[in-house]
Design a protein around this motif. Structure first.
Motif, PDB file in Angstrom:
ATOM      1  N   HIS A 203       0.836  -1.211   0.000  1.00 34.16           N
ATOM      2  CA  HIS A 203       0.000   0.000   0.000  1.00 34.16           C
ATOM      3  C   HIS A 203       0.866   1.255   0.000  1.00 34.16           C
ATOM      4  CE1 HIS A 203      -3.368   2.669   0.833  1.00 34.16           C
ATOM      5  NE2 HIS A 203      -2.677   3.171   1.853  1.00 34.16           N
ATOM      6  N   LEU A 204       1.910   1.262   0.819  1.00 35.24           N
ATOM      7  CA  LEU A 204       2.811   2.418   0.874  1.00 35.24           C
ATOM      8  C   LEU A 204       3.490   2.632  -0.473  1.00 35.24           C
ATOM      9  CD1 LEU A 204       4.494   4.619   2.278  1.00 35.24           C
ATOM     10  CD2 LEU A 204       6.042   2.814   3.058  1.00 35.24           C
TER      11      LEU A 204
ATOM     12  N   ASP B  21       2.522   1.694  -3.508  1.00 30.37           N
ATOM     13  CA  ASP B  21       1.573   2.137  -4.528  1.00 30.37           C
ATOM     14  C   ASP B  21       1.121   3.570  -4.296  1.00 30.37           C
ATOM     15  OD1 ASP B  21       1.705  -0.296  -5.793  1.00 30.37           O
ATOM     16  OD2 ASP B  21      -0.159  -1.071  -4.947  1.00 30.37           O
ATOM     17  N   LYS B  22       0.887   3.913  -3.037  1.00 27.50           N
ATOM     18  CA  LYS B  22       0.410   5.256  -2.702  1.00 27.50           C
ATOM     19  C   LYS B  22       1.419   6.315  -3.112  1.00 27.50           C
ATOM     20  CE  LYS B  22      -1.157   8.073   1.215  1.00 27.50           C
ATOM     21  NZ  LYS B  22      -1.380   8.087   2.701  1.00 27.50           N
ATOM     22  N   THR B  23       2.689   6.079  -2.833  1.00 27.75           N
ATOM     23  CA  THR B  23       3.703   7.078  -3.168  1.00 27.75           C
ATOM     24  C   THR B  23       3.919   7.179  -4.671  1.00 27.75           C
ATOM     25  OG1 THR B  23       5.444   5.429  -2.788  1.00 27.75           O
ATOM     26  CG2 THR B  23       4.902   6.898  -0.964  1.00 27.75           C
TER      27      THR B  23
ATOM     28  N   ALA C 124       1.303   9.411  -6.210  1.00 26.63           N
ATOM     29  CA  ALA C 124       1.370  10.823  -5.839  1.00 26.63           C
ATOM     30  C   ALA C 124       2.064  11.617  -6.932  1.00 26.63           C
ATOM     31  CB  ALA C 124       2.116  10.979  -4.515  1.00 26.63           C
TER      32      ALA C 124
ATOM     33  N   HIS D 282       3.519  -0.473 -11.624  1.00 25.18           N
ATOM     34  CA  HIS D 282       3.142   0.889 -12.004  1.00 25.18           C
ATOM     35  C   HIS D 282       3.407   1.135 -13.485  1.00 25.18           C
ATOM     36  CE1 HIS D 282       2.387   5.157 -11.291  1.00 25.18           C
ATOM     37  NE2 HIS D 282       3.495   5.432 -11.973  1.00 25.18           N
TER      38      HIS D 282
END
Length: 222
Positions: A10-11, A13-15, A18, A143
């Protein structure tokens, strides 16, 4: 440390989603001076930042329309980012080993950490930090492959084959996350342990790289 694999994914993918990608991580103290959870999050993010930077430089280094000086700059940046990525991986292992009670906290960051491993525990050849590092690289692949499935300048066959690859990458990252959780669970149960493996990247150190040593000697003699 329940579901650490899911939290790491999760960390990552989240970054990546952004604006501008993973943020530049600020300096952090050693374990014991801040909460372990805070430091662990910091160094996971730091590792991901340098993997992302490394990925971008690797793309640039493959350019064919620029001069050798530009590629040399890319190569030097790759060496620096790779060193920083490995340093962050070691910090992750130090924090986890301390929190899991597998090493003495005051010696965790040294080259000779004091072991507190229970008798009978098996040694896992891959560290938790190295699994997290691999998950970071996998997140970058996911990604990039997801972006291929959304392109409008390619045909359906390209998007379709990219979707198949994306699903395989997601499966592979899920496997890594489960392996991470199983390793953590086994260490907590006294069944397994891992160590901090120092990389000792000699090519960046002018004291050890023979080419750099030769340059220094030539300058001294000249």
């Amino acid at each position: 440390m329940t579901n650490l694999g899911e939290q790491v994914s999760h960390l990552h993918d989240k970054t990546l989603m952004a604006a501008g990608g993973p943020p530049v991580a600020a300096p952090a103290d050693r374990p014991g001076q801040q909460g372990h959870a805070h430091l662990l999050h910091h160094w996971i993010a730091t590792n991901h930042f340098f993997n992302s930077s490394l990925w971008a430089e690797e793309d640039l280094a493959r350019r064919t329309t620029v001069g050798a000086d530009d590629i040399a700059q890319n190569k030097r940046a790759i060496d620096q980012f790779n060193q920083a990525r490995n340093d962050a991986t070691e910090r992750i292992d130090e924090i986890l080993l301390t929190e899991l009670g597998l090493v003495d906290a005051t010696s965790a960051h040294t080259d000779a950490p004091v072991s507190k491993v229970p008798a009978g525990a098996r040694l896992n050849s891959e560290t938790a930090g190295s699994i997290i590092d691999r998950m970071s690289i996998m997140a970058l692949k996911i990604h990039a492959m997801r972006a291929q499935t959304l392109r409008t300048d390619v045909d359906d066959a390209h998007r379709s084959s990219s979707q198949v690859k994306l699903e395989k990458l997601l499966q592979q990252r899920g496997d890594l996350g489960r392996c991470l959780d199983e390793l953590i669970a086994d260490t907590q149960a006294g069944k397994a342990y891992f160590k901090v493996y120092r990389q000792f990247k000699m090519y960046n150190d002018p004291r050890f790289n023979p080419a750099l040593v030769a340059e220094q000697q030539a300058k001294a003699q000249g």
